[in-house]
Motif scaffolding. Structure first.
Motif, PDB file in Angstrom:
ATOM      1  N   GLY A 139      25.949  42.156  55.419  1.00  0.00           N
ATOM      2  CA  GLY A 139      25.230  42.782  55.169  1.00  0.00           C
ATOM      3  C   GLY A 139      24.598  42.425  54.448  1.00  0.00           C
ATOM      4  N   PHE A 140      23.842  41.152  53.496  1.00  0.00           N
ATOM      5  CA  PHE A 140      22.960  40.731  52.874  1.00  0.00           C
ATOM      6  C   PHE A 140      21.693  40.420  53.909  1.00  0.00           C
ATOM      7  CE2 PHE A 140      20.927  37.634  50.457  1.00  0.00           C
ATOM      8  CZ  PHE A 140      19.173  38.363  50.193  1.00  0.00           C
ATOM      9  N   ARG A 141      20.845  40.416  54.519  1.00  0.00           N
ATOM     10  CA  ARG A 141      20.116  39.768  55.180  1.00  0.00           C
ATOM     11  C   ARG A 141      18.632  39.352  54.212  1.00  0.00           C
ATOM     12  NH1 ARG A 141      24.129  38.891  56.738  1.00  0.00           N
ATOM     13  NH2 ARG A 141      24.474  38.924  58.982  1.00  0.00           N
ATOM     14  N   SER A 142      17.846  38.424  54.357  1.00  0.00           N
ATOM     15  CA  SER A 142      16.782  37.478  53.467  1.00  0.00           C
ATOM     16  C   SER A 142      15.513  38.196  54.765  1.00  0.00           C
ATOM     17  CB  SER A 142      17.076  36.620  53.050  1.00  0.00           C
ATOM     18  OG  SER A 142      15.365  35.885  52.707  1.00  0.00           O
ATOM     19  N   LEU A 151      13.224  27.226  49.053  1.00  0.00           N
ATOM     20  CA  LEU A 151      13.450  26.166  48.174  1.00  0.00           C
ATOM     21  C   LEU A 151      12.857  26.537  46.351  1.00  0.00           C
ATOM     22  CD1 LEU A 151      13.817  22.954  47.785  1.00  0.00           C
ATOM     23  CD2 LEU A 151      11.415  23.141  48.399  1.00  0.00           C
ATOM     24  N   ALA A 152      11.790  27.677  46.349  1.00  0.00           N
ATOM     25  CA  ALA A 152      12.262  27.939  45.344  1.00  0.00           C
ATOM     26  C   ALA A 152      13.242  28.638  44.040  1.00  0.00           C
ATOM     27  CB  ALA A 152      10.165  28.728  44.825  1.00  0.00           C
ATOM     28  N   ALA A 153      13.561  29.667  45.797  1.00  0.00           N
ATOM     29  CA  ALA A 153      14.939  30.361  44.795  1.00  0.00           C
ATOM     30  C   ALA A 153      15.856  29.322  43.889  1.00  0.00           C
ATOM     31  CB  ALA A 153      15.072  31.574  46.020  1.00  0.00           C
ATOM     32  N   ILE A 221      15.746  37.702  37.548  1.00  0.00           N
ATOM     33  CA  ILE A 221      16.151  38.912  39.342  1.00  0.00           C
ATOM     34  C   ILE A 221      15.313  39.134  39.997  1.00  0.00           C
ATOM     35  CG2 ILE A 221      16.973  40.826  39.282  1.00  0.00           C
ATOM     36  CD1 ILE A 221      19.406  40.504  37.199  1.00  0.00           C
ATOM     37  N   GLU A 222      14.220  39.692  39.521  1.00  0.00           N
ATOM     38  CA  GLU A 222      12.761  40.348  39.969  1.00  0.00           C
ATOM     39  C   GLU A 222      12.128  38.738  40.472  1.00  0.00           C
ATOM     40  OE1 GLU A 222      12.059  43.676  40.577  1.00  0.00           O
ATOM     41  OE2 GLU A 222      14.073  43.618  38.926  1.00  0.00           O
ATOM     42  N   LEU A 227      11.538  36.351  45.518  1.00  0.00           N
ATOM     43  CA  LEU A 227      11.923  35.166  46.864  1.00  0.00           C
ATOM     44  C   LEU A 227      12.384  35.618  48.113  1.00  0.00           C
ATOM     45  CD1 LEU A 227      11.779  32.230  43.998  1.00  0.00           C
ATOM     46  CD2 LEU A 227       9.770  32.912  45.738  1.00  0.00           C
ATOM     47  N   LEU A 228      13.589  36.250  48.090  1.00  0.00           N
ATOM     48  CA  LEU A 228      14.363  36.327  48.936  1.00  0.00           C
ATOM     49  C   LEU A 228      13.397  37.784  49.860  1.00  0.00           C
ATOM     50  CD1 LEU A 228      17.522  35.833  47.455  1.00  0.00           C
ATOM     51  CD2 LEU A 228      16.295  34.358  49.186  1.00  0.00           C
ATOM     52  N   LEU A 229      12.852  38.355  49.147  1.00  0.00           N
ATOM     53  CA  LEU A 229      13.403  40.110  50.122  1.00  0.00           C
ATOM     54  C   LEU A 229      11.290  40.171  50.008  1.00  0.00           C
ATOM     55  CD1 LEU A 229      16.011  42.016  48.153  1.00  0.00           C
ATOM     56  CD2 LEU A 229      16.159  40.750  51.010  1.00  0.00           C
ATOM     57  N   GLY A 230      10.509  39.488  49.626  1.00  0.00           N
ATOM     58  CA  GLY A 230       9.069  40.175  49.672  1.00  0.00           C
ATOM     59  C   GLY A 230       9.058  41.207  48.899  1.00  0.00           C
ATOM     60  N   THR A 231      10.022  41.119  47.738  1.00  0.00           N
ATOM     61  CA  THR A 231       9.041  42.175  46.701  1.00  0.00           C
ATOM     62  C   THR A 231       7.836  41.358  46.287  1.00  0.00           C
ATOM     63  OG1 THR A 231      10.835  41.677  45.395  1.00  0.00           O
ATOM     64  CG2 THR A 231      10.568  43.670  47.613  1.00  0.00           C
ATOM     65  N   GLU A 232       7.683  42.249  44.808  1.00  0.00           N
ATOM     66  CA  GLU A 232       6.460  41.935  43.728  1.00  0.00           C
ATOM     67  C   GLU A 232       7.269  41.134  43.072  1.00  0.00           C
ATOM     68  OE1 GLU A 232       2.361  41.358  42.447  1.00  0.00           O
ATOM     69  OE2 GLU A 232       2.580  42.090  44.055  1.00  0.00           O
ATOM     70  N   ILE A 233       6.722  40.232  42.499  1.00  0.00           N
ATOM     71  CA  ILE A 233       7.078  39.114  41.688  1.00  0.00           C
ATOM     72  C   ILE A 233       6.469  39.153  40.210  1.00  0.00           C
ATOM     73  CG2 ILE A 233       7.510  37.165  40.953  1.00  0.00           C
ATOM     74  CD1 ILE A 233       7.625  35.725  43.499  1.00  0.00           C
TER      75      ILE A 233
END
Length: 264
Positions: A139-142, A151-153, A221-222, A227-233
């Protein structure tokens, strides 16, 4: 033959040797790969509803949200788990006498370590792909990740694998046998367990938060999560790169110094 051509030729030979060993004796790699897969299934299907309710703060469980939160940390844990096999392999080479034989041959000396490192990075990438495939299957989805973010990930995963591999090589060189090498490399699996891989750092006890925050896995991890989920880096991206480069340089000089000074 030029020095560069000799180094490339011998490093390629050592890489083929290590890949053949991994293919003929896959049990170690498979056992290490099973650890993050089992943790993924355990935390999703046993603890998923409870953990997601706690993280979400709304009281309602959302297992799919927790899968998304969990996977980036387990991908990096997969790298740490895979590199334990590198420490064991290096220790076996040192204790079984093959290194002493290589030192009597007209080969590029650093190629022995380069073969281990490149082979381990390739195995880490393959292991990450396999764990990622299991995550997608359950069930994981980016979330709206662009091609550049993917590419960065991928670049971050490779850089982190390179850093941990050089550290694992050093651990293998200082270990008298395979069992000691495996034990010495255990922090590479233990550190993700006390990072932000499973729960946010701010949900931990105040006295424990610095332990989770000021270590190499949490910023990586953060950054991967962002990069994959759009959270704050935020500053985690620079910290992840700094940790990776610092560990790679430290591991390289430590490993080469130990390898060149070891009489075995």
């Amino acid at each position: 033959m030029s020095s560069l051509a000799l180094a490339v030729r011998d490093s390629s030979t050592m890489l083929r040797r290590n890949l053949l060993h991994a293919r003929r004796y896959p049990s170690l790699t498979l056992n290490l790969l099973l650890t993050p897969i089992m943790l993924l299934l355990l935390f999703v299907y046993v603890f998923g509803d409870t953990m997601s309710a706690g993280i979400g703060g709304s009281g309602g469980p959302d297992r799919s949200a927790y899968i998304a939160y969990l996977v980036p940390g387990l991908l990096l844990m997969t790298i740490g788990s895979t590199t334990i096999g590198t420490a064991v392999s290096v220790s076996n080479d040192m204790s079984e006498g093959i290194i002493a034989r290589f030192r009597t041959m007209a080969i590029h000396r650093p190629s022995v370590l380069v073969g281990h490192v490149v082979g381990s990075v390739l195995q880490s990438v393959i292991s990450v792909v396999l764990v990622g495939a299991v995550a997608v299957a359950i069930g994981f989805r980016s979330t709206d990740a662009t091609a550049m973010e993917w590419l960065a990930a991928f670049g971050l995963l490779v850089l982190f694998a390179l850093a941990l591999t050089w550290i694992a090589v050093g651990m293998g060189l200082i270990s008298p046998n395979a069992e000691a090498a495996s034990n010495n490399a255990m922090p590479l699996i233990f550190l993700p367990l006390i990072s932000s891989a499973f729960v946010p750092v701010d949900s931990m006890p105040g006295w424990f938060q610095p332990v989770a925050e000021y270590q190499p896995f949490t910023p990586a991890i953060e950054t991967l999560r962002g990069l994959l989920l759009g959270t704050e880096i935020g500053h985690n991206g620079w910290l992840a790169i700094a940790w990776s480069l610092g560990l790679a340089v430290l591991g390289y000089f430590w490993s080469t110094a130990k390898f060149n000074s070891d009489p075995k």
